[in-house]
Every structure is written in C-alpha cells, then in structure tokens.
Write an enzyme that holds these catalytic residues in place. Structure first.
Site, mmCIF file in Angstrom:
data_model
loop_
_atom_site.group_PDB
_atom_site.id
_atom_site.type_symbol
_atom_site.label_atom_id
_atom_site.label_comp_id
_atom_site.label_asym_id
_atom_site.label_seq_id
_atom_site.Cartn_x
_atom_site.Cartn_y
_atom_site.Cartn_z
ATOM 1 N N ASP A 169 0.860 -1.191 0.000
ATOM 2 C CA ASP A 169 0.000 0.000 0.000
ATOM 3 C C ASP A 169 0.894 1.238 0.000
ATOM 4 O O ASP A 169 2.087 1.157 0.305
ATOM 5 C CB ASP A 169 -0.945 -0.002 1.212
ATOM 6 N N GLU B 296 0.205 -1.302 5.672
ATOM 7 C CA GLU B 296 1.216 -0.764 6.588
ATOM 8 C C GLU B 296 1.007 0.718 6.865
ATOM 9 O O GLU B 296 1.359 1.203 7.929
ATOM 10 C CB GLU B 296 2.610 -0.985 5.986
#
Length: 436
Positions: free
Chosen positions: A100, A164
């Site tokens: 991400d 994350e």
C-alpha cells in the site's frame, strides 16, 4: 561459498526490475491507504509479483519457491515466499515490503504520481521509495534464487504485506500473519524489515502519541475582558506548563547518544482550531492538537499517564496557572466558573531500538560497508508501525531500505536505480555471510 553465491545472484537486472516496478507503480492509485475513502487493493500488486515468481515455484512445478498468498480481507492479500535451505531451523527473512502507499494528489506533483517515469538514474512515482520499489527489489532477489537454485543451508523468506500505511483498519497485514503463527519460524534468524531509506541500517525509531487538548473558558465581549475566560490564553499557558513538566520528566536519555538519535523525545502542538467568532469576542473554547515523539528508551503508556496527571493537576489548581495581565483570569469566582482542560489521545505507537549485539545486525553492517563503502547506522523519531510488536514477540528485527528519506511520503517521490542495485548486492552478501 560467498563467491559462488555472488556469481549466482549477480547484480540487479535493470531490464527485469524496471518493467516490474512500472507495473507496480501503475497500480499505486488503487493501493492508496486512507480509509474510509481510500482502501487499498493490495492483491493488484500481489498479481504482478506472482506473475514473476510462479514460473519458479512448486505451484507450477517450475522451481523450488514455496508461495503462500494469505488474505484476511477481500482483495487485500499478503504473500509469503520461501526458498528452502538444507539445514532445518536455519533461516533469514526480508519482511516489511508493503504493497500500500500514502495518498498523492496529481495536481501537486511535477509528474504523474501513478505511472513510472524514468529520468536517468531516477525512477519516479508514488511508492518508488515507500515501498513498491522494495517490493520489486525483493521480488527480483527471490526470482533469482528460484532461477539459479543455489545450494543454501539457510531458508530465505520474503514477506510482502498489506496495510502498513494506516492503522484505522487492523487484522489485514503483518499483525494477522503473526497472530496466526505464519511467521513463527522466522524467529530462528534475523528478520530484516525493508522499509526505511538511505541505504544505512536504521537502528532506532520513535514512538508516537497523538494528543488533543480541549480548552473551555467563557466567551465574552472583548471590551469587558474581566467577564471572560480566554480559552486561547488558557490553552497557551496550560500547554507551556505541560511541556515544561514533560521535558522535566522525560529528558534526553543517555542511550540516545549510543543509537545516534537526531533529537531527544519531544512534545509539541501542531494544530490549533477554534469555533470562529468576531475579532471583538474573546473565545470560550479552542482545541490544540499535536504529538509526542518518544525515543524507545521511555514507555509510551508511562508518558500518557503522566500527561493525564499534569492536566488533572492543572485543572485542580487552575487559579494558580500563570496568566497574562491583570484581567486574564482562569477563574470567575462571582459566577462560579472555572476554565478547564480535557486531554484525549488517538492510537499511540511504540518506538523500537534494534539489538546492536545480534548476529543479524553485524551481518547487515558488514554487508553495507562492503557494498556502499561505509556504514553509519542512524536513528530517528519518525515512527514505523508494527516492528516493536514483532520485537516483543521474539523476532530479531533489523531495518534497512534503499529509497531516499528526502522523498519519503513526499510530493515528487522517486528512488535511484543505483541505490536499489546496491540494496540487491547487500541482500546477496547478507545471505552469503549467514551461510558461514
């Protein structure tokens, strides 16, 4: 052994790395992490990684790589890749490459954040440094192991993770993998968290406590200041007192020198808001927000408890708080009104101090020195989520990264191909040193 392995792994191949990175950056728009508006679909990245690794996997029968695609939320997978070694229990891992990214607004950039553009050595786009560049880098390493099949004692594991960049949603990424025991065997060797920058070991990070101080006074006409409690002044005076107490109770810690922290712990305001009003109205309320950045030698919960104690004490003794001028008062006895403060916290993170005596750390330093030419470990009170929890679970966490700190979470993000190729060589040296 080292020579054989270095020869087998060679250098990072630009013709293979750049096209893969181009595909990953092409997905960056769809993996921006800012819920509830933007929920990343990390499987869009997993797909490209699998396209590269499947031909060298047991899944297709084309090679030795064991692939485990683990999903806790639809479209939001993690990928565990394992190259088996010959000695049971001998292991090392590269973890923390997340799929991400933080958000990007194309209007603020000099180039399109959501497609890879190349300017000489510069590879530009959202995620090149943090962290899709590392996803591509570690994918190339695992592909080369699967392709050349060197005879290793150590099992080498890569873990590509979801989720994350934001902790609003949990149970999707590495926290869930740990909870399910899928990473347990990684405790038997060093775990390299590959999500920092500047090619040097990052040995310390900060904890973070986001706080909000709501200040209540009494609104009144500014020509009759003696009938008001000025929430802005109260906020300023109370915050100064809180900060003075914080720096008295959490002074610079001797270990900060050992780890090379750029700053000690800090507690400061970063946002100020009030409901609005005329210039001739003394505000009756306002809110100050900010954060504590805490070196890992202090405990986050201890600090939160202390901050609450400071605020309770100031509330009880608000009449004693230093104020400004003869009619700046925080108590109006005739009306039985006192100014007051309310402190709240958002989710806090703990910092981490890596184990400087571990084999994993020494190997990383030696590999860095050989490849980059020097080794200079550093610490910052920026915060990395998740790794403190891994350390507490018994993992030997070391951290490194090959993007650029100057472009981390920034507009016009880029990385350098030469840095990434040095990262590849560092990984090869780490594997080779741990064979001996």
């Amino acid at each position: 052994m080292a020579e054989n392995l270095s020869a087998a792994l060679g250098d990072l191949e630009r013709d293979s790395f750049v096209p893969l990175l181009s595909k990953l950056i092409g997905e960056s728009k769809h993996v921006q992490n800012n819920p509830p508006e933007l929920i990343p679909q990390e499987d869009r990245v997993v797909k490209h990684v699998l396209d590269v690794l499947l031909p060298f996997s047991t899944t297709t029968g084309g090679g030795p790589l064991l692939l485990n695609h683990v999903t806790y939320s639809p479209g939001r997978g993690n990928l565990i890749v394992e190259y088996p070694g010959t000695v049971p229990g001998k292991i090392l891992s590269f973890v923390g490459c997340h799929m991400d990214v933080v958000t990007a607004n194309p209007n603020d950039w000099d180039f399109d954040p959501f497609s890879l553009s190349i300017d000489g050595d510069k590879l530009r786009g959202r995620g090149t440094t943090d962290c899709l560049g590392h996803v591509a880098l570690v994918t190339e390493l695992m592909k080369k192991l699967g392709e050349t099949k060197p005879n290793l004692k150590s099992t080498v594991v890569a873990v590509f993770i979801a989720n994350e960049e934001n902790s609003a949603i949990t149970g999707v990424g590495v926290d869930a993998l740990v909870k399910d025991g899928l990473l347990n065997k990684l405790k038997d060797g060093p775990l390299y968290w590959i999500d920092t920058a500047d090619k040097q070991p990052c040995i310390g990070t900060g904890g973070m406590i986001p706080w909000k101080l709501q200040v209540t006074g009494k609104l009144f006409h500014s020509g009759l200041a003696h009938k008001a409690i000025n929430a802005m002044e109260l906020g300023m005076d109370a915050l100064k007192e809180i900060q003075l107490r914080f720096y008295r109770d959490f002074p610079p810690h001797p270990q900060e020198q050992v780890y090379g922290f750029a700053t000690p712990s800090t507690m400061k305001p970063t946002q100020w808001s009030y409901p609005g009003g005329g210039i001739n109205q003394i505000p009756g309320e306002c809110t100050i927000s900010g954060d504590v950045r805490l070196t890992p030698f202090y405990n986050v919960k201890d600090v939160m408890k202390k901050l609450e104690e400071y605020v309770d004490d100031i509330n009880e003794n608000i009449q004693k708080l230093e104020s400004r001028g003869p009619v700046s008062k925080y108590v109006l006895p005739d009306e039985n009104i006192r100014g007051s403060l309310t402190l709240t916290f958002n989710e806090a993170l703990s910092g981490v101090a890596c184990d400087l005596n571990s084999r994993g750390f020494h190997v990383l330093c030696k590999a860095t020195e050989e490849v980059v030419g020097y080794v200079k470990p550093y610490s910052i009170t920026g915060s990395l989520p998740l790794i403190r929890e891994l350390q507490e679970e018994g993992f030997d966490v070391q951290t490194s990264g090959y993007g650029l700190m100057a472009t981390y979470h920034a507009q016009n993000e880029y990385c350098l191909f030469t840095d990434m190729s040095q990262g590849y060589r560092v990984f090869a040296r780490i594997i080779s040193q741990l064979e001996d």
